[in-house]
Design an enzyme around this catalytic site. Structure first.
Site, PDB file in Angstrom:
ATOM      1  N   HIS A 247      -7.541   2.448   4.037  1.00  0.00           N
ATOM      2  CA  HIS A 247      -6.888   3.922   5.521  1.00  0.00           C
ATOM      3  C   HIS A 247      -8.697   3.711   6.001  1.00  0.00           C
ATOM      4  O   HIS A 247      -8.023   4.073   7.194  1.00  0.00           O
ATOM      5  CB  HIS A 247      -6.085   5.067   5.226  1.00  0.00           C
ATOM      6  CG  HIS A 247      -4.810   5.179   4.685  1.00  0.00           C
ATOM      7  ND1 HIS A 247      -4.139   5.070   3.683  1.00  0.00           N
ATOM      8  CD2 HIS A 247      -3.787   5.197   5.546  1.00  0.00           C
ATOM      9  CE1 HIS A 247      -2.926   4.485   3.771  1.00  0.00           C
ATOM     10  NE2 HIS A 247      -2.938   5.182   4.406  1.00  0.00           N
TER      11      HIS A 247
ATOM     12  N   GLU B  82      -2.719   8.124   8.742  1.00  0.00           N
ATOM     13  CA  GLU B  82      -1.651   8.507   8.959  1.00  0.00           C
ATOM     14  C   GLU B  82      -0.910   9.291   9.820  1.00  0.00           C
ATOM     15  O   GLU B  82       0.263   8.783  10.570  1.00  0.00           O
ATOM     16  CB  GLU B  82      -0.995   8.987   7.248  1.00  0.00           C
ATOM     17  CG  GLU B  82      -0.830   8.178   6.352  1.00  0.00           C
ATOM     18  CD  GLU B  82       0.110   7.035   6.529  1.00  0.00           C
ATOM     19  OE1 GLU B  82       1.193   6.934   6.555  1.00  0.00           O
ATOM     20  OE2 GLU B  82      -0.123   5.623   5.294  1.00  0.00           O
TER      21      GLU B  82
ATOM     22  N   ASP C 176       0.753  -1.106  -0.405  1.00  0.00           N
ATOM     23  CA  ASP C 176      -0.468  -0.005  -0.187  1.00  0.00           C
ATOM     24  C   ASP C 176       0.855   1.287  -0.050  1.00  0.00           C
ATOM     25  O   ASP C 176       2.213   1.206  -0.070  1.00  0.00           O
ATOM     26  CB  ASP C 176      -0.550  -0.182   1.515  1.00  0.00           C
ATOM     27  CG  ASP C 176      -2.134   1.143   1.629  1.00  0.00           C
ATOM     28  OD1 ASP C 176      -2.443   1.909   0.551  1.00  0.00           O
ATOM     29  OD2 ASP C 176      -1.965   2.125   2.364  1.00  0.00           O
TER      30      ASP C 176
ATOM     31  N   CYS D  53     -11.070   2.613   0.424  1.00  0.00           N
ATOM     32  CA  CYS D  53      -9.527   2.809   0.451  1.00  0.00           C
ATOM     33  C   CYS D  53      -9.217   2.277   1.975  1.00  0.00           C
ATOM     34  O   CYS D  53      -9.334   2.604   2.886  1.00  0.00           O
ATOM     35  CB  CYS D  53      -9.143   4.496   0.785  1.00  0.00           C
ATOM     36  SG  CYS D  53      -7.925   5.059   1.146  1.00  0.00           S
TER      37      CYS D  53
HETATM   38  N1  DGL Z   1      -4.771   3.545   1.551  1.00  0.00           N
HETATM   39  C1  DGL Z   1      -4.745   3.434   0.013  1.00  0.00           C
HETATM   40  C2  DGL Z   1      -5.900   2.806  -1.260  1.00  0.00           C
HETATM   41  O1  DGL Z   1      -7.021   2.490  -0.381  1.00  0.00           O
HETATM   42  C3  DGL Z   1      -4.144   5.266  -0.845  1.00  0.00           C
HETATM   43  C4  DGL Z   1      -4.447   6.495   0.374  1.00  0.00           C
HETATM   44  C5  DGL Z   1      -2.808   7.540  -0.714  1.00  0.00           C
HETATM   45  O2  DGL Z   1      -2.212   7.089  -1.071  1.00  0.00           O
HETATM   46  O3  DGL Z   1      -3.938   8.334  -0.754  1.00  0.00           O
HETATM   47  O4  DGL Z   1      -6.558   3.410  -2.111  1.00  0.00           O
END
Ligand code: DGL
Length: 277
Positions: free
Chosen positions: A192, A158, A16, A190
Site C-alpha cells: 500500500h 484504502e 493482496d 507494504c
Molecule cells: N498490503 C499488504 C502488505 O503489503 C497488507 C496490508 C494490510 O492489509 O495490513 O503487507
C-alpha cells in the site's frame, strides 16, 4: 478451448489484502505487457497486518485455491505480510510457481545502501517477523536494519487519502525516528505504501533512497516465467479482458480506486465468496 495452468497463455494470479497489490500489478503490466493477470483483493478481511500468522496462512491458502481454480500459471503474493507469514507454507502446497515481494525488496535495498543503515516501514505482522532483516543480513551481514510498523497507513490508503494533511501528520509521527538514526535507504515494505510515496519522500528528504519492491518483483517474475518456459510471447487479443479483478467485498469502491491508479480502464470487479475455497 480451456486453458491449462501450464500454458504460456494462462494468466498470472496476483493477490493482496486490498488495493495495495495494484502497485505490483502496475509494474507487472509495464515490464511484461503480454501477460494476462487475475487480481484478487481481500477487501472483506483487510487489514492483514494486525492478524495472526495462522489467520494469514488460512486466508492466503483460500485465495491461492481460488486462483488455481482460475487456472493461473503462476502466483505473485503482492502483500508483504502474506509473503512474510505464509509464503513458506504456500510454496509447499501450491502446484504452480509462487513468488513474493519481500526477497526482491531486501535485495534492492541491500544493493542501494551506502552507509549500511536501512529502514523498513511495514505492517506489524511484517515487522515482527523480522523477515527483511533476515534476508538483508544474508546478503550484507554488516547492515543495520531498523523496522518501524506504520499500521495507520493501510486504512489511509484504502480510504483514498493519498495526498492529505492527515496522512502527512501521521507519516511525520512514524518517520521522525528513522530520520534521527540517519538511514540512507527506506524499504516501502507494504504494497500500500508506494501509493503515498510522495508524502513519505518529502518527509525523508532527498538523501534517503525509497525502495519499492514492486519493480524487482516484476523483474524476478519475468525471469521465473522464462526459466519455466511460461512467458507469453504474444499480446493477447482480449482488450481490457486481459486483466480481471476480483474482491471479497465492496467491488465498486475497489473499481473506482483501481481506475484512479491504473492506466487501463477496469470495467468490473467481481465479488468472490472466499468461504468456498
Ligand atoms: N498490503 C499488504 C502488505 O503489503 C497488507 C496490508 C494490510 O492489509 O495490513 O503487507
Amino acid at each position: 478451448m480451456e486453458l491449462e495452468s501450464n500454458s504460456k497463455d494462462a494468466p498470472i494470479g496476483v493477490f493482496d489484502s486490498g488495493v495495495g497489490g495494484l502497485t505490483v500489478v502496475r509494474e507487472i503490466m509495464r515490464q511484461i505487457p503480454n501477460e494476462k493477470i487475475i487480481y484478487f483483493g481481500d477487501t472483506a478481511r483487510l487489514p492483514y497486518g494486525s492478524k495472526s500468522k495462522d489467520t494469514i496462512i488460512r486466508y492466503s491458502r483460500q485465495i491461492c485455491h481460488f486462483l488455481e481454480s482460475q487456472k493461473v500459471k503462476a502466483i505473485v503474493v503482492a502483500c508483504n505480510t502474506a509473503s512474510a507469514q505464509a509464503l513458506d507454507t504456500l510454496e509447499q502446497e501450491i502446484d504452480v510457481p509462487i513468488t513474493g515481494v519481500v526477497k526482491p525488496g531486501a535485495k534492492t535495498a541491500a544493493e542501494a545502501t551506502k552507509n549500511g543503515k536501512i529502514g523498513v516501514i511495514a505492517t506489524e505482522g511484517t515487522i515482527s517477523s523480522q523477515i527483511y532483516s533476515q534476508y538483508i543480513m544474508k546478503l550484507k551481514p554488516d547492515t543495520e536494519v531498523i523496522g518501524k510498523a506504520c499500521p495507520l497507513f493501510v486504512p489511509l490508503v484504502e480510504e483514498g487519502l493519498l495526498i492529505d494533511p492527515v496522512t502527512v501528520e501521521i507519516a511525520q509521527r512514524y518517520l521522525t525516528e528513522l530520520i534521527d538514526i540517519d538511514i540512507d535507504t527506506l524499504i516501502l515494505g507494504c504494497t500500500h505504501y508506494p501509493l503515498i510515496r510522495s508524502t513519505i519522500g518529502k518527509i525523508m528528504g532527498d538523501k534517503v533512497t525509497l525502495v519499492n519492491p514492486a519493480y524487482e518483483t516484476a523483474r524476478e517474475l519475468k525471469e521465473l516465467l522464462e526459466e519455466k518456459h511460461l512467458l507469453n510471447e504474444t499480446k493477447p487479443t482480449l482488450g481490457t479482458g486481459q486483466y480481471q479483478f476480483y474482491v471479497s467485498d465492496a467491488a465498486d469502491k475497489f473499481k473506482t480506486f483501481a481506475n484512479s491508479i491504473l492506466k487501463y480502464g477496469i470495467l468490473s470487479a467481481k465479488v468472490v465468496n472466499m468461504e468456498q475455497y
